[in-house]
Structures are given as C-alpha cells and as structure tokens.
Design a protein around this motif. Structure first.
Motif, PDB file in Angstrom:
ATOM      1  N   ILE A   1      -6.585  -3.123   6.522  1.00 12.61           N
ATOM      2  CA  ILE A   1      -6.277  -2.227   5.403  1.00 12.61           C
ATOM      3  C   ILE A   1      -6.091  -3.025   4.116  1.00 12.61           C
ATOM      4  N   THR A   2      -5.459  -4.187   4.203  1.00 13.94           N
ATOM      5  CA  THR A   2      -5.287  -5.055   3.029  1.00 13.94           C
ATOM      6  C   THR A   2      -6.637  -5.461   2.465  1.00 13.94           C
ATOM      7  N   GLU A   3      -7.572  -5.803   3.353  1.00 12.85           N
ATOM      8  CA  GLU A   3      -8.916  -6.191   2.922  1.00 12.85           C
ATOM      9  C   GLU A   3      -9.629  -5.000   2.280  1.00 12.85           C
ATOM     10  N   GLU A   4      -9.449  -3.826   2.842  1.00  7.57           N
ATOM     11  CA  GLU A   4     -10.092  -2.632   2.291  1.00  7.57           C
ATOM     12  C   GLU A   4      -9.557  -2.323   0.888  1.00  7.57           C
ATOM     13  N   LEU A   5      -8.255  -2.494   0.685  1.00  3.44           N
ATOM     14  CA  LEU A   5      -7.679  -2.271  -0.636  1.00  3.44           C
ATOM     15  C   LEU A   5      -8.183  -3.316  -1.629  1.00  3.44           C
ATOM     16  N   SER A   6      -8.313  -4.553  -1.179  1.00  3.23           N
ATOM     17  CA  SER A   6      -8.824  -5.617  -2.054  1.00  3.23           C
ATOM     18  C   SER A   6     -10.259  -5.325  -2.482  1.00  3.23           C
TER      19      SER A   6
ATOM     20  N   VAL B   1      -4.609   4.653   1.397  1.00  6.06           N
ATOM     21  CA  VAL B   1      -3.169   4.915   1.505  1.00  6.06           C
ATOM     22  C   VAL B   1      -2.873   5.735   2.753  1.00  6.06           C
ATOM     23  N   GLU B   2      -3.734   6.706   3.070  1.00  2.00           N
ATOM     24  CA  GLU B   2      -3.533   7.510   4.278  1.00  2.00           C
ATOM     25  C   GLU B   2      -3.633   6.642   5.539  1.00  2.00           C
ATOM     26  N   LYS B   3      -4.559   5.696   5.537  1.00  2.00           N
ATOM     27  CA  LYS B   3      -4.666   4.780   6.680  1.00  2.00           C
ATOM     28  C   LYS B   3      -3.389   3.967   6.835  1.00  2.00           C
ATOM     29  N   ALA B   4      -2.846   3.502   5.710  1.00  3.66           N
ATOM     30  CA  ALA B   4      -1.620   2.719   5.751  1.00  3.66           C
ATOM     31  C   ALA B   4      -0.459   3.568   6.275  1.00  3.66           C
ATOM     32  N   ASP B   5      -0.368   4.804   5.818  1.00  3.86           N
ATOM     33  CA  ASP B   5       0.702   5.691   6.280  1.00  3.86           C
ATOM     34  C   ASP B   5       0.534   6.044   7.758  1.00  3.86           C
ATOM     35  N   ASP B   6      -0.702   6.247   8.179  1.00  2.00           N
ATOM     36  CA  ASP B   6      -0.966   6.522   9.598  1.00  2.00           C
ATOM     37  C   ASP B   6      -0.510   5.346  10.464  1.00  2.00           C
TER      38      ASP B   6
ATOM     39  N   VAL C   1       0.831  -1.203   0.000  1.00  2.00           N
ATOM     40  CA  VAL C   1       0.000   0.000   0.000  1.00  2.00           C
ATOM     41  C   VAL C   1       0.873   1.264   0.000  1.00  2.00           C
ATOM     42  N   ALA C   2       1.710   1.371  -1.004  1.00  2.00           N
ATOM     43  CA  ALA C   2       2.537   2.572  -1.237  1.00  2.00           C
ATOM     44  C   ALA C   2       3.571   2.826  -0.147  1.00  2.00           C
ATOM     45  N   GLY C   3       4.088   1.781   0.457  1.00  2.00           N
ATOM     46  CA  GLY C   3       5.118   1.957   1.477  1.00  2.00           C
ATOM     47  C   GLY C   3       5.517   0.624   2.093  1.00  2.00           C
TER      48      GLY C   3
END
Length: 225
Positions: A142-147, A174-179, A81-83
């Motif tokens: 977050i992985t499930e949300e992206l899927s 992506v913001e959730k992943a960065d947070d 997720v971008a990081g």
C-alpha cells in the motif's frame, strides 16, 4: 464537518466501551466467558461502524480525511495513509505480553496459568508472528501504491487539469489501508481468547486516548506561549 461530529461521538462511545471492558471480571465461569465474548463483539462492531462511515466520507471528500482538522498535529504526524499503521498492533501485543509475563513469571514457571496476554500459547505466538509477516507485506504494498500515486499526480498536474480519476484512485488506496487496519484487528482478536482479546482492546483504546491526550496538551501549551 459531518465526519468530524461523527468522530467525536464515536470517540466518546469508545470511552464508554473502554469502561465496560476494564470493569469486566476475569472469566471464572462459562457465563463470564460469554460476557467477555459479547464485549469483544460489541467493540469490533464499533470499529466496523467507524470504517464504514469513514469510507463514505472518503468518497465525498478524500482530502479532508487525509488532513483531518479534528485531530491534533501530533496525531497527524503519526499517521500512515490517513490512519494508524496496522503493524502497530503487533508492537502493542508484544509489549503487553512482555509486561504481563515479567509481572507473573514465577506463577507461570510454577505451572499456574493466568490466561491473559502474558500467557500466550506457542500456537498463538506462531499465529501472531505469521499474521505480522503478512501485514508487513500488505502494508509495504500500500505504501508503494501511494508513492506511485504521488509521482503520477506530479506528472498529471503539469499536462492535464483533470484530477478526478487520480482522486478516485487515492480513495481506493485509503480504503485498502483501512481494510488492512480492520482486518488486522479482527484476525488478532480471533487468535486470542476472549480474556486476552479484552486486554488487547483495552490497550488499543488507551494508546489512542494517550496519543490524543498528549496532542491536545501540546496544543494547549503552544497557545499559552
């Protein structure tokens, strides 16, 4: 390109911070302890700045953040997720702790406290373990949300050309992943002593430098073939 230039400057400053961290003496006085705390705070501010600017860039062009041309193919292949994956932090801590513990096991068995990452207390280990479980759960969510986003986009493309709402949802993922990335680093640092936090931040920077250096080396070899 604007974020690309920021990233290059940010990475250069991280090298400078890494030098300051590695040059800091082990704490022998309260003044030494305060100096290490200052370096930890300075490093965390550096990470905060990165994610603040990245958040702004994501709102402007999320696709460039997801497929950053300023990183190497190796770096992109390891991204989540971008990081980086937040759970990487725990692998890093356990590895550093094990290496240091084995190197000074006789001193520890004799009751000599080293105060470094090889000398984590039971309460610290419990805190790290609890945080790891929490981070794994949030990472999976977050992985499930992206899927789900990817599946919904496939349906949307076939029936509607308007992607604006879906793009905004991707920005939030992506913001959730960065947070989560930033929160994980911050909470780990809070569990550790200043000396241990410095050692952790050194290891984290060296991992980032190592992956990037390896990726750049592979790129050079590919171009020369």
């Amino acid at each position: 390109m604007c974020f690309h230039r920021f990233y290059e400057t940010w990475l250069h400053q991280l090298h400078s911070l890494h030098h300051q961290l590695t040059s800091a003496p082990k704490p022998r006085t309260q003044e030494d302890e305060l100096h290490l705390s200052h370096l930890v705070d300075k490093s965390m501010t550096h990470y905060y700045d990165y994610y603040r600017v990245k958040s702004s860039a994501s709102k402007h062009n999320i696709l460039s953040i997801l497929t950053p041309t300023w990183t190497t193919p190796l770096e992109r292949s390891l991204q989540w997720v971008a990081g980086w994956r937040p759970t990487t932090v725990f692998h890093l801590i356990y590895t550093e702790s094990s290496v240091r513990f084995e190197a000074q096991i006789m001193d520890i068995l004799r009751g000599r406290r080293t105060g470094d990452l090889g000398d984590l207390s039971p309460s610290q280990l419990g805190g790290v373990s609890e945080l790891q479980c929490e981070t794994v759960r949030e990472e999976n969510e977050i992985t499930e949300e992206l899927s789900e986003w990817q599946v919904n986009v496939e349906d949307l493309i076939s029936v509607c050309p308007d992607m604006e709402g879906k793009i905004q949802r991707l920005v939030k993922v992506v913001e959730k992943a960065d947070d989560l990335r930033l929160k994980t680093i911050q909470r780990v640092v809070e569990i550790l002593t200043p000396q241990q936090a410095v050692e952790f931040l050194i290891a984290a920077a060296e991992l980032q430098f190592g992956v990037r250096g390896w990726g750049l080396d592979q790129d050079r070899r590919s171009r020369s073939m």
